[in-house]
Design an enzyme around this catalytic site. Structure first.
Site, PDB file in Angstrom:
ATOM      1  N   HIS A  57       0.717  -1.473  -0.060  1.00 33.05           N
ATOM      2  CA  HIS A  57       0.082  -0.059   0.042  1.00 33.05           C
ATOM      3  C   HIS A  57       0.850   1.181   0.009  1.00 33.05           C
ATOM      4  O   HIS A  57       2.185   1.030   0.117  1.00 33.05           O
ATOM      5  CB  HIS A  57      -0.978   0.043   0.945  1.00 33.05           C
ATOM      6  CG  HIS A  57      -0.478   0.143   2.570  1.00 33.05           C
ATOM      7  ND1 HIS A  57       0.280  -0.782   3.238  1.00 33.05           N
ATOM      8  CD2 HIS A  57      -0.522   1.002   3.499  1.00 33.05           C
ATOM      9  CE1 HIS A  57       0.703  -0.568   4.178  1.00 33.05           C
ATOM     10  NE2 HIS A  57       0.150   0.786   4.437  1.00 33.05           N
ATOM     11  N   HIS A  59       1.250   3.999   1.922  1.00 29.11           N
ATOM     12  CA  HIS A  59       1.914   4.790   2.794  1.00 29.11           C
ATOM     13  C   HIS A  59       3.293   4.879   2.737  1.00 29.11           C
ATOM     14  O   HIS A  59       4.079   3.949   2.379  1.00 29.11           O
ATOM     15  CB  HIS A  59       1.380   4.153   4.377  1.00 29.11           C
ATOM     16  CG  HIS A  59       0.220   4.548   4.598  1.00 29.11           C
ATOM     17  ND1 HIS A  59      -0.846   3.700   5.413  1.00 29.11           N
ATOM     18  CD2 HIS A  59      -0.786   5.507   4.194  1.00 29.11           C
ATOM     19  CE1 HIS A  59      -1.775   4.164   5.650  1.00 29.11           C
ATOM     20  NE2 HIS A  59      -1.980   5.180   4.860  1.00 29.11           N
ATOM     21  N   ASP A  61       5.688   4.696   4.707  1.00 28.75           N
ATOM     22  CA  ASP A  61       6.741   3.548   5.548  1.00 28.75           C
ATOM     23  C   ASP A  61       6.636   2.493   4.700  1.00 28.75           C
ATOM     24  O   ASP A  61       7.219   1.545   5.276  1.00 28.75           O
ATOM     25  CB  ASP A  61       6.427   3.296   6.805  1.00 28.75           C
ATOM     26  CG  ASP A  61       5.015   2.873   7.112  1.00 28.75           C
ATOM     27  OD1 ASP A  61       4.044   3.613   6.478  1.00 28.75           O
ATOM     28  OD2 ASP A  61       4.877   2.160   8.053  1.00 28.75           O
ATOM     29  N   HIS A  62       5.910   2.255   3.577  1.00 29.67           N
ATOM     30  CA  HIS A  62       5.845   1.050   2.708  1.00 29.67           C
ATOM     31  C   HIS A  62       6.567   1.146   1.313  1.00 29.67           C
ATOM     32  O   HIS A  62       6.855   0.340   0.537  1.00 29.67           O
ATOM     33  CB  HIS A  62       4.513   0.609   2.595  1.00 29.67           C
ATOM     34  CG  HIS A  62       4.140   0.105   3.952  1.00 29.67           C
ATOM     35  ND1 HIS A  62       4.151  -1.205   4.301  1.00 29.67           N
ATOM     36  CD2 HIS A  62       3.764   0.885   5.046  1.00 29.67           C
ATOM     37  CE1 HIS A  62       3.700  -1.426   5.757  1.00 29.67           C
ATOM     38  NE2 HIS A  62       3.455  -0.019   6.273  1.00 29.67           N
ATOM     39  N   HIS A 115      -7.755  -0.301   5.524  1.00 29.85           N
ATOM     40  CA  HIS A 115      -6.465   0.445   5.976  1.00 29.85           C
ATOM     41  C   HIS A 115      -6.249   1.559   4.830  1.00 29.85           C
ATOM     42  O   HIS A 115      -6.051   2.973   5.319  1.00 29.85           O
ATOM     43  CB  HIS A 115      -5.215  -0.364   6.257  1.00 29.85           C
ATOM     44  CG  HIS A 115      -3.945   0.474   6.654  1.00 29.85           C
ATOM     45  ND1 HIS A 115      -4.034   0.835   7.821  1.00 29.85           N
ATOM     46  CD2 HIS A 115      -2.888   0.535   5.918  1.00 29.85           C
ATOM     47  CE1 HIS A 115      -2.902   1.440   8.043  1.00 29.85           C
ATOM     48  NE2 HIS A 115      -2.192   1.113   7.144  1.00 29.85           N
ATOM     49  N   ASP A 134      -0.369  -3.802   6.268  1.00 24.80           N
ATOM     50  CA  ASP A 134      -0.999  -3.179   7.455  1.00 24.80           C
ATOM     51  C   ASP A 134      -2.162  -3.518   7.459  1.00 24.80           C
ATOM     52  O   ASP A 134      -3.146  -2.756   8.160  1.00 24.80           O
ATOM     53  CB  ASP A 134      -0.716  -1.807   7.534  1.00 24.80           C
ATOM     54  CG  ASP A 134       0.827  -1.376   7.553  1.00 24.80           C
ATOM     55  OD1 ASP A 134       1.541  -1.963   7.572  1.00 24.80           O
ATOM     56  OD2 ASP A 134       1.093  -0.183   7.662  1.00 24.80           O
ATOM     57  N   HIS A 173       4.444  -4.776  10.418  1.00 23.59           N
ATOM     58  CA  HIS A 173       4.904  -4.037  11.821  1.00 23.59           C
ATOM     59  C   HIS A 173       5.206  -4.994  12.898  1.00 23.59           C
ATOM     60  O   HIS A 173       4.527  -5.957  13.066  1.00 23.59           O
ATOM     61  CB  HIS A 173       4.081  -2.973  12.033  1.00 23.59           C
ATOM     62  CG  HIS A 173       4.184  -1.553  11.238  1.00 23.59           C
ATOM     63  ND1 HIS A 173       4.916  -0.624  11.360  1.00 23.59           N
ATOM     64  CD2 HIS A 173       3.362  -1.382  10.185  1.00 23.59           C
ATOM     65  CE1 HIS A 173       4.558   0.168  10.343  1.00 23.59           C
ATOM     66  NE2 HIS A 173       3.747  -0.236   9.629  1.00 23.59           N
TER      67      HIS A 173
HETATM   68 FE    FE Z   1       2.854   0.839   7.791  1.00 24.48          FE
HETATM   69 ZN    ZN Z   2      -0.048   1.720   6.514  1.00 22.29          ZN
END
Ligand code: FE
Ligand code: ZN
Length: 257
Positions: A57, A59, A61-62, A115, A134, A173
């Protein structure tokens, strides 16, 4: 029957990076790109090279590491067609049910909106592994940022119907300890959950990862998959509610835990 080698490593503050390697062809994918330097270090450590980034996805941090990984390795980026406008550097756009061939291995995209709306889980049916980003965590699930609770419940329920019990599940995570501490508040009489919490406390005390998990373990202990469970419904006073309404109540309590 494909068998993939998997290498998981911690990065950023609490993310996991994962490399997936097809030993037959040598093709190697990074599942998401949380941190280019950490992915490159893992590539060097394994000696696998990097042919692809497979995105769950959009975001940061991905996908934040994608530009540097493309520049350094020339890898190709695979992700959701519906998020093409917000995944920088996307080369191959896929949709629900598509199989992506990583060398000899097939990775199947499963749309799991909630999400984020374009979130994909990636399942290798021949290899018995899944990468759920996530959407699903050990004893937890992602926050519902873009979808609705009903949509998120359907996505999680689809995962538990689709993925066989012995599937090794890799999550985005390391949230397991806080998830477990919350889970016992809504599923207080579940002995399997209690003993899993104790095991997780021990693992984290020693600095070990708690992942991957398995679908069997999640079905037995993850309250976000257990909206049909009579004990949880009773604990929440929601005996007559719809499954997604039970899920929504658990999600809202976790948001404020
Ligand atoms: Fe994440
Ligand atoms: Zn995420």
């Amino acid at each position: 029957m494909s068998v993939l080698d998997v290498h998981m490593f911690p990065c950023l503050s609490d993310n996991y990076g994962v490399l997936v390697h097809d030993p037959v062809s040598g093709a190697t994918a990074s599942i998401d790109a949380p941190d280019a330097d950490a992915v490159l270090a893992a590539v060097a450590e394994t000696g696998w090279g990097l042919s692809h980034v497979i995105v769950t996805h959009h975001h940061w941090d991905h996908i934040g590491g994608i530009p540097k990984l493309k520049a350094e390795t020339g890898c190709r980026v695979v992700g959701a067609a519906s998020d093409a406008h917000r995944i920088e550097g996307l080369d191959e756009a896929v949709a629900d049910g598509d199989d992506f061939a990583l060398g000899q291995a097939a990775l199947r995209a499963i749309a799991v909106p909630g999400h984020t709306l374009g979130h994909l889980a990636w399942w290798c049916p021949g290899g018995g592994v899944a990468f759920v980003g996530d959407t699903l965590f050990a004893m937890g699930c992602g926050r519902v940022f873009e979808g609705t609770p009903e949509m998120m419940w359907q996505s999680l329920d689809r995962l538990q119907e689709t993925l066989p019990d012995d599937t090794l599940v890799y999550c985005g995570h390391e949230y397991t300890l806080s998830n477990a501490k919350f889970a016992v508040t809504v599923d207080p009489d579940n002995p399997v959950l209690r003993s899993r919490l104790e095991r997780v406390v021990e693992l984290r005390r020693e600095g070990h990862p708690t992942l991957p998990t398995t679908m069997a373990q999640e079905k037995a202990t993850n309250p976000f998959l257990r909206a049909r469970d009579a004990g949880i419904r009773k604990a929440l006073g929601l005996e007559a509610a719809k499954d997604w309404e039970v899920f929504a109540e658990i999600r809202s309590r976790k948001d404020h835990f």
